[in-house]
Design a protein around this motif. Sequence first.
Motif, mmCIF file in Angstrom:
data_model
loop_
_atom_site.group_PDB
_atom_site.id
_atom_site.type_symbol
_atom_site.label_atom_id
_atom_site.label_comp_id
_atom_site.label_asym_id
_atom_site.label_seq_id
_atom_site.Cartn_x
_atom_site.Cartn_y
_atom_site.Cartn_z
ATOM 1 N N GLU A 69 0.860 -1.176 0.000
ATOM 2 C CA GLU A 69 0.000 0.000 0.000
ATOM 3 C C GLU A 69 0.900 1.231 0.000
ATOM 4 N N THR A 70 0.670 2.143 -0.918
ATOM 5 C CA THR A 70 1.461 3.367 -0.985
ATOM 6 C C THR A 70 0.556 4.535 -0.668
ATOM 7 N N ALA A 71 1.030 5.414 0.177
ATOM 8 C CA ALA A 71 0.234 6.579 0.553
ATOM 9 C C ALA A 71 1.109 7.817 0.558
ATOM 10 N N THR A 72 0.554 8.925 0.180
ATOM 11 C CA THR A 72 1.231 10.210 0.246
ATOM 12 C C THR A 72 0.460 11.081 1.214
ATOM 13 N N ARG A 73 1.181 11.833 2.023
ATOM 14 C CA ARG A 73 0.519 12.707 2.987
ATOM 15 C C ARG A 73 -0.386 13.699 2.308
ATOM 16 N N ALA A 74 -1.433 14.062 3.012
ATOM 17 C CA ALA A 74 -2.356 15.072 2.496
ATOM 18 C C ALA A 74 -1.619 16.375 2.272
ATOM 19 N N GLY A 75 -2.082 17.145 1.343
ATOM 20 C CA GLY A 75 -1.463 18.437 1.062
ATOM 21 C C GLY A 75 -0.440 18.378 -0.041
ATOM 22 N N GLY A 76 -0.237 17.205 -0.615
ATOM 23 C CA GLY A 76 0.670 17.102 -1.750
ATOM 24 C C GLY A 76 2.122 17.336 -1.409
ATOM 25 N N THR A 77 2.536 17.060 -0.171
ATOM 26 C CA THR A 77 3.916 17.311 0.210
ATOM 27 C C THR A 77 4.867 16.249 -0.311
ATOM 28 N N GLY A 78 4.332 15.185 -0.862
ATOM 29 C CA GLY A 78 5.175 14.186 -1.503
ATOM 30 C C GLY A 78 6.016 13.365 -0.550
ATOM 31 N N HIS A 79 5.445 12.861 0.512
ATOM 32 C CA HIS A 79 6.167 12.027 1.456
ATOM 33 C C HIS A 79 5.635 10.609 1.334
ATOM 34 N N PRO A 80 6.229 9.815 0.460
ATOM 35 C CA PRO A 80 5.695 8.487 0.210
ATOM 36 C C PRO A 80 5.978 7.514 1.350
#
Length: 137
Positions: free
Chosen positions: A3-14
């Motif tokens: 499962e891959t998730a990126t933090r809300a707000g588009g900060t790009g922290h995979p």
Amino acid sequence: MPETATRAGGTGHPGETSPREPVSAARARQLVRAALSVWNLSDLADDGALIVSESVTNAVQHTRRDSIRVVMDRPDRVRARIGVVDFPKARPEREVRGLDDDGGRGLASVGEPAEERGTDPLPWGKRVWAELRKAHG
């Protein structure tokens, strides 16, 4: 399935949660290379792949839970932090291996390319991380 998730707000922290299996190291290397490419830090990809591979392998060998989590952060435009979260609270121990020994070189190889490294305790486990910095020039 990872499962891959990126933090809300588009900060790009995979981040990616994977089964605690040796094959998860390959997927973690892909995640690190992809994130570093997006962040214009591709010159850190080989060192990042080494760090995450050894860290995931260490977690696979020494944890008892069914999954581990790879997390990445970009503290600023020239640095990347790569971490592996697992459930035992025990801090990892550095093991020095010879070139002819079977298996990886463990945490000793993580420390070589890393500018900084550490372990953050969590309420239910720990995050082992290493930070890379892009060379100026």
